[in-house]
Write an enzyme that holds these catalytic residues in place. Structure first.
Site, PDB file in Angstrom:
ATOM      1  N   HIS A 112      73.685  30.721 -42.083  1.00  0.00           N
ATOM      2  CA  HIS A 112      72.794  32.389 -41.632  1.00  0.00           C
ATOM      3  C   HIS A 112      73.781  33.552 -42.583  1.00  0.00           C
ATOM      4  O   HIS A 112      73.377  34.160 -41.778  1.00  0.00           O
ATOM      5  CB  HIS A 112      73.415  32.300 -39.684  1.00  0.00           C
ATOM      6  CG  HIS A 112      73.257  31.148 -39.152  1.00  0.00           C
ATOM      7  ND1 HIS A 112      72.822  30.902 -37.876  1.00  0.00           N
ATOM      8  CD2 HIS A 112      71.348  30.247 -39.958  1.00  0.00           C
ATOM      9  CE1 HIS A 112      72.748  29.352 -37.808  1.00  0.00           C
ATOM     10  NE2 HIS A 112      71.615  29.674 -38.452  1.00  0.00           N
ATOM     11  N   THR A 152      80.273  24.268 -31.869  1.00  0.00           N
ATOM     12  CA  THR A 152      78.856  24.464 -31.581  1.00  0.00           C
ATOM     13  C   THR A 152      77.818  24.526 -30.630  1.00  0.00           C
ATOM     14  O   THR A 152      78.712  23.484 -30.107  1.00  0.00           O
ATOM     15  CB  THR A 152      78.288  24.533 -33.222  1.00  0.00           C
ATOM     16  OG1 THR A 152      76.903  24.740 -33.047  1.00  0.00           O
ATOM     17  CG2 THR A 152      78.231  22.911 -32.993  1.00  0.00           C
ATOM     18  N   GLU A 162      83.155  22.231 -24.121  1.00  0.00           N
ATOM     19  CA  GLU A 162      82.064  21.975 -23.412  1.00  0.00           C
ATOM     20  C   GLU A 162      81.453  20.924 -23.790  1.00  0.00           C
ATOM     21  O   GLU A 162      81.779  20.893 -25.230  1.00  0.00           O
ATOM     22  CB  GLU A 162      81.454  22.765 -22.859  1.00  0.00           C
ATOM     23  CG  GLU A 162      81.974  24.078 -22.486  1.00  0.00           C
ATOM     24  CD  GLU A 162      82.637  24.161 -20.746  1.00  0.00           C
ATOM     25  OE1 GLU A 162      83.846  24.888 -21.077  1.00  0.00           O
ATOM     26  OE2 GLU A 162      82.447  23.369 -20.325  1.00  0.00           O
ATOM     27  N   ASN A 214      85.016  20.770 -29.188  1.00  0.00           N
ATOM     28  CA  ASN A 214      84.634  21.622 -27.789  1.00  0.00           C
ATOM     29  C   ASN A 214      84.569  21.595 -26.561  1.00  0.00           C
ATOM     30  O   ASN A 214      85.113  20.326 -26.266  1.00  0.00           O
ATOM     31  CB  ASN A 214      82.600  21.408 -27.945  1.00  0.00           C
ATOM     32  CG  ASN A 214      82.180  22.451 -27.462  1.00  0.00           C
ATOM     33  OD1 ASN A 214      82.826  22.939 -26.696  1.00  0.00           O
ATOM     34  ND2 ASN A 214      81.077  22.860 -27.988  1.00  0.00           N
TER      35      ASN A 214
END
Ligand code: BV8
Length: 254
Positions: free
Chosen positions: A122, A194, A221, A219
Site C-alpha cells: 500500500h 491484520t 482476536e 492476532n
C-alpha cells in the site's frame, strides 16, 4: 521455553521452512504506539470514515483535511520505534534461508527493524507524488521550505500527495505481482496483525493456503484470516513472535 503445542508446531514449521513469507497489517505496529484502522475505539476508522480520508476524491474535495490526517500519522510514526514483533521478524531473516515481508503498512518500521526484503503493498508515507501522478519519488525534504499545506509539486505545481494506495486505487503492479508470486511459492506464511478485510492484499493467505503452505496467524482476536490458517496463535505480536523465535532457535539447535 514454551510448552504450548500450537506454538511448538508453528516453531517446527518455521524452522523447516525454505521459503517463508511474513504478511503483516497495522496490528504489527500497534505496540509501537501506532493506531490500527478497524479496532473499535482506538482504530482510525472508528473516528473517521475511510471514504472521507483514504480516497483520491476525498483528497481533491478536502486536501487540507486529508493532508492534516497524514501529518498526524507522520508524527506518530516519527515518534515510534520498531517493537519486539518487528525485531523478531527481522531475526527470522537471520535464522532461516529465505524470508520476505509483505506488508500493508506504510510506516517503514519493518525496514527500521532490520528486515531487508520488504514489499509495501500500500505504498509508503515517506514517499510523495503529485496528484497528476506524473512526478513521483519526492521526499519530505523536497518541499520542507514550502509553507503551503498540502505542498505543491516542485515540477508542475500540482498538489502533492502521499505515495500510498487509497481505496479504489490499484496497488503498485510490481509489488502485488511479486507478493502474489511469493505467496504462491512459499512453504510457510506467517500472518501478523491484520483483520484480513482489505483486498486484494487480504487474498495473500488464501493464495498461500491453496499452494499448500502452512499458514500461521498471530492476532489477539480471531480475524478473517484465522479460517484459512492451520495454526492460530492468539496474542499480541510483540509477545508471541519473540517467544516463537526462541522456539525456532531451539529447534534449529536440535
Ligand atoms: C483496489 C491506505 C481496484 C494507506 C489503505 C475485492 C478485490 C479488490 C478490491 C476490493 C474487493 N472488495 C472490495 C474492494 C475494494 C477495497 C477494499 O478492500 N475494501 C474493503 C474495506 C472491503 N480495496 C481497494 O480499494 C484496493 N484497491 O482494489 O483497486 C482497482 C484495480 C485496478 C485499477 C483501479 C482500481 C486498495 C486497498 C488499499 C486501501 N488503502 N490504506 C494508508 O493510509 O495506510 S487500507 C488500510 O487497511 C491500511 O493499508 C491497512 O493496512 C489496511 C488493512 O487493515 P489492517 O492492516 O488489517 O488493519 P486493521 O486495523 O483492519 O486490523 C488490525 C488487526 O491487528 C486487527 O485484527 C487486530 O485484532 C490486530 N491487532 C491489534 N493489536 C495487535 C494486533 N495484532 C498483533 N499484535 C497486536 N499487538
Amino acid at each position: 521455553m514454551t510448552q504450548d503445542p500450537r506454538m511448538l508446531s508453528a516453531a517446527r514449521a518455521l524452522a523447516r521452512s525454505r521459503r517463508l513469507v511474513v504478511f503483516t497489517g497495522a496490528g504489527v505496529s500497534k505496540e509501537s504506539g501506532i493506531a490500527t484502522f478497524r479496532e473499535p475505539e482506538t482504530g482510525l476508522w472508528a473516528q473517521y470514515d475511510p471514504m472521507e480520508l483514504a480516497t483520491h476524491e476525498a483528497y481533491v474535495r478536502r486536501p487540507e483535511f486529508v493532508w492534516s490526517w497524514y501529518e498526524h500519522r507522520f508524527g506518530a510514526v516519527a515518534a515510534a520505534s520498531p517493537n519486539p514483533a518487528h525485531t523478531a521478524i527481522a531475526e527470522l531473516e537471520r535464522l532461516l534461508p529465505q524470508v520476505s515481508v509483505v506488508t500493508q503498512n506504510i510506516d517503514g518500521l519493518h525496514q527500521r527493524a532490520g528486515s531487508n526484503d520488504v514489499i509495501e503493498l500500500h505504498g509508503s508515507m515517506f514517499r510523495f507524488k503529485c496528484l497528476s501522478g506524473e512526478h513521483t519519488g519526492f521526499v519530505l525534504d523536497d518541499f520542507a521550505d514550502q509553507d503551503e499545506k498540502p505542498p505543491r509539486c516542485p515540477q508542475c505545481g500540482e498538489l502533492l500527495r502521499p505515495d500510498v494506495v487509497w481505496f479504489g486505487e490499484a496497488l503498485p503492479a510490481d509489488a502485488i505481482d511479486r507478493a502474489q508470486a511469493l505467496c504462491a511459492d512459499c512453504d510457510v506464511l506467517l500472518v501478523v496483525g491484520t483483520s484480513g478485510v482489505v483486498y486484494p492484499a487480504a487474498a495473500m493467505p488464501l493464495l498461500a493456503a491453496e499452494a499448500g503452505a502452512t499458514v500461521i496467524d498471530v492476532n489477539p482476536e480471531r480475524d478473517a484470516i484465522a479460517a484459512a490458517a492451520e495454526l492460530f496463535l492468539q496474542g499480541p505480536g510483540g509477545e508471541v513472535l519473540p517467544e516463537l523465535v526462541v522456539a525456532v532457535r531451539e529447534h534449529l539447535a536440535g
